[in-house]
Design an enzyme around this catalytic site. Structure first.
Site, PDB file in Angstrom:
ATOM      1  N   ARG A  51       0.835  -1.201   0.000  1.00  0.00           N
ATOM      2  CA  ARG A  51       0.000   0.000   0.000  1.00  0.00           C
ATOM      3  C   ARG A  51       0.875   1.259   0.000  1.00  0.00           C
ATOM      4  O   ARG A  51       1.995   1.252   0.488  1.00  0.00           O
ATOM      5  CB  ARG A  51      -0.916   0.015   1.230  1.00  0.00           C
ATOM      6  N   LYS A 192      -8.370  -2.863   0.387  1.00  0.00           N
ATOM      7  CA  LYS A 192      -8.395  -2.005   1.566  1.00  0.00           C
ATOM      8  C   LYS A 192      -9.256  -0.763   1.375  1.00  0.00           C
ATOM      9  O   LYS A 192      -9.764  -0.201   2.353  1.00  0.00           O
ATOM     10  CB  LYS A 192      -6.971  -1.618   1.954  1.00  0.00           C
ATOM     11  N   HIS A 211     -10.740  -5.414  11.734  1.00  0.00           N
ATOM     12  CA  HIS A 211      -9.622  -5.975  10.991  1.00  0.00           C
ATOM     13  C   HIS A 211      -9.188  -7.223  11.751  1.00  0.00           C
ATOM     14  O   HIS A 211      -8.305  -7.181  12.601  1.00  0.00           O
ATOM     15  CB  HIS A 211      -8.484  -4.957  10.902  1.00  0.00           C
ATOM     16  N   SER A 229      -0.193  -7.165  10.419  1.00  0.00           N
ATOM     17  CA  SER A 229       0.562  -8.049   9.537  1.00  0.00           C
ATOM     18  C   SER A 229       1.763  -8.641  10.260  1.00  0.00           C
ATOM     19  O   SER A 229       2.506  -7.938  10.943  1.00  0.00           O
ATOM     20  CB  SER A 229       1.040  -7.256   8.311  1.00  0.00           C
ATOM     21  N   LYS A 233      -2.294 -13.773  12.382  1.00  0.00           N
ATOM     22  CA  LYS A 233      -3.755 -13.744  12.322  1.00  0.00           C
ATOM     23  C   LYS A 233      -4.311 -14.776  11.343  1.00  0.00           C
ATOM     24  O   LYS A 233      -5.215 -15.545  11.672  1.00  0.00           O
ATOM     25  CB  LYS A 233      -4.188 -12.329  11.931  1.00  0.00           C
ATOM     26  N   THR A 234      -3.770 -14.776  10.131  1.00  0.00           N
ATOM     27  CA  THR A 234      -4.236 -15.713   9.108  1.00  0.00           C
ATOM     28  C   THR A 234      -3.846 -17.143   9.463  1.00  0.00           C
ATOM     29  O   THR A 234      -4.651 -18.070   9.366  1.00  0.00           O
ATOM     30  CB  THR A 234      -3.656 -15.334   7.735  1.00  0.00           C
ATOM     31  N   ASP A 248      -9.675 -11.845   7.422  1.00  0.00           N
ATOM     32  CA  ASP A 248      -9.145 -10.484   7.521  1.00  0.00           C
ATOM     33  C   ASP A 248     -10.149  -9.393   7.908  1.00  0.00           C
ATOM     34  O   ASP A 248      -9.798  -8.493   8.647  1.00  0.00           O
ATOM     35  CB  ASP A 248      -8.499 -10.100   6.185  1.00  0.00           C
ATOM     36  N   ARG A 312       2.289 -11.991  -1.498  1.00  0.00           N
ATOM     37  CA  ARG A 312       0.882 -12.285  -1.192  1.00  0.00           C
ATOM     38  C   ARG A 312       0.311 -13.385  -2.082  1.00  0.00           C
ATOM     39  O   ARG A 312       0.747 -13.596  -3.211  1.00  0.00           O
ATOM     40  CB  ARG A 312       0.038 -11.020  -1.401  1.00  0.00           C
TER      41      ARG A 312
END
Length: 520
Positions: A51, A192, A211, A229, A233-234, A248, A312
């Site tokens: 980003r 996003k 989030h 990040s 989390k994932t 997410d 990604r």
């Protein structure tokens, strides 16, 4: 002033809700990327591999003036500048083939928002198809977009134009319900931007946008995982014993938790086949790989960060073995905040009161470590409000109050789990074993850990369990793991000071939440 309704996107040829297979075929013909040996489609996003926060703007007008948390994160721009760029982008795209996805954001009927994503590149339309909620034939026949997202990576802005910082721009116009993206090929800007839209709209409907990832057990018990990040989390939400609701972005309404998306956008740097099997196996035909290095045999090298640490994989949620097709779960029983503490002082797991939960939610702490970003040569404390500051565009107190209300109503247990370092800071200590973290997560979800004896951390005041099944007892108190206890005491006070300094910027937070932070 420009009337957007009179400025039509036509394009040379248009491909609307084209199948993923055909989009990939078109992308190959157009030279947008190549196949990996897994069948995934691999692309390079060029100059922008993540980003571009300094290039994201929100049009400042009567709708946004008093609602947006304006500042260094949420940059404002005049509507006149948006209109000029819009006209130029339309003129540019009308000479191109256009790839359009009509679908939804939000998996729950009452909060389902129809969107249209118009792309210059076929692979970005594929990304939108995999990432958002795909319509049924009946839904598609009645689809009228509420928001339009337009992505023109090949169009570059004139740097120095009033308010524009570079060739890239991402502009959200809530009045005209358009997101305009130019100069960047990074697909995460599409995702996003839509998330930011939901974070603006949902609180007005009494929904807490989050989030976070979410999963649920066989009995329907729901757990949500907040984390920035690199905190896991994932990875931690993809569990063969629990159904994945989403990885997410979610909303928490009176009925429960629902996924905003229809896919996953997993960070795959140093992806481990054994430790992250669900994600590894999801990388196949129909998956989009961004900036992942391929060897001479087109085999992905997940350990290679020569292009970026932010590699990604985007894939539909049904590529995960154990996913929930409804994208919905009951009100959560367990809330988990994840932090990767590179200072090595935060407990591996601790229980939070409601006020502590609100404090740590507003703080959104994790650490950057050397190698993840240019200029980072030692651990750096990072605070991202609500675990997603760039996208949580309202004032932090709006989201924090909603969280406190939801905790009160659901009686959910809240835990802070450190997936970072123990026994010393980054470079001296070691990363907490993923196997230990999974044991702690399972103990929190099952409720078993509630029956253990707890002690209060002397600085952060959170409650640390003395025991957790499958985890050595000495690991649970971070001070135990440091050979030099005095060095630990110095480092924990250093981090506490950073928490306090960061929290000074929140002026509209109640004193009981402020007092829930570090005591020293």
């Amino acid at each position: 002033m420009t009337n957007l309704k009179s400025a039509k996107l036509k394009g040379k040829n248009t491909y609307v809700n084209t199948s993923v297979a055909e989009l990939i075929e078109l992308a190959v013909k157009r030279g947008e990327g190549v196949f990996s040996d897994t069948g995934a489609f691999a692309v390079s996003t060029g100059k922008y591999t993540g980003r571009s926060p300094k290039d994201r703007f929100i049009v400042r007008d009567s709708i946004t003036e008093d609602k947006i948390n304006w500042g260094k994160v949420n940059l404002s721009i005049k509507e006149e500048i948006f209109d000029v760029l819009y006209n130029e982008v339309v003129e540019y795209l009308n000479k191109k083939d256009l790839f359009i996805f009509n679908g939804f954001v939000g998996s729950l009927g009452n909060y389902k928002i129809p969107i249209r994503v118009t792309c210059e590149y076929a692979y970005q339309a594929m990304f939108a198809n995999q990432m958002f909620v795909r319509p049924t034939k009946d839904e598609l026949s009645k689809h009228i977009p509420e928001f339009n997202i337009i992505s023109a990576p090949g169009f570059k802005a004139k740097k120095g134009m009033d308010g524009i910082n570079s060739e890239a721009f991402i502009i959200i116009n809530f009045t005209k319900k358009v997101v305009l993206i130019g100069g960047t090929s990074y697909s995460g800007e599409i995702k996003k931007s839509v998330f930011s839209i939901m974070n603006f709209l949902m609180p007005q409907k009494g929904v807490l946008p989050m989030h976070c990832s979410a999963n649920k057990g066989e009995k329907g018990d729901t757990t949500i995982f907040f984390g920035l990040s690199g905190t896991g989390k994932t990875t931690l939400s993809a569990d063969l014993d629990r159904k994945l609701i989403g990885d997410d972005e979610h909303g928490w309404c009176n009925d429960g938790v629902f996924n905003f998306e229809g896919g996953c956008y997993a960070k795959v740097i140093r992806l481990d086949k054994e430790k992250e099997r669900e994600i590894y196996n999801a990388i196949k035909f129909g998956t989009l790989l961004e900036n992942v290095a391929l060897d001479e045999n087109r085999k992905p090298d997940y350990n290679c960060a020569s292009v970026t640490e932010n590699t990604r994989a985007a894939y539909p949620i049904n590529y995960i073995e154990n996913f929930d097709s409804d994208g919905f779960g009951k009100e959560p029983n367990t809330i988990i905040f994840l932090t990767a503490d590179a200072f090595g002082v935060m407990p591996p797991i601790s229980k939070l009161t409601k006020e502590q939960a609100m404090y740590h939610f507003i703080s959104g702490y994790t650490s950057k470590v050397p190698g993840t970003e240019r200029g980072v040569s030692e651990p750096k404390a990072t605070f991202s409000t609500c675990f997603g500051e760039p996208f949580m565009i309202l004032k932090p107190s709006v989201y924090a109050k909603l969280l406190g209300k939801k905790i009160d109503e659901s009686k959910a247990d809240v835990y802070l789990i450190n997936t970072g370092w123990i026994g010393g800071s980054y470079g001296e200590g070691q990363r907490i074993k993923l196997s230990y973290t999974r044991k702690m997560v399972n103990a929190a979800i099952s409720g078993k850990i509630k029956n253990e004896e707890f002690v209060e951390h002397p600085v952060f005041k959170v409650l640390m369990p003395k025991n957790c099944e499958g985890v050595p007892g000495e690991v649970l108190n971070p001070r135990n793991m440091w050979k030099n206890k005095e060095a630990y005491d110095v480092k924990v006070l250093e981090l506490a000071k950073r928490f306090k300094e960061n929290f000074k910027r929140f002026e509209d937070v109640s004193q009981d939440i402020v007092m829930a932070g570090p005591s020293k």
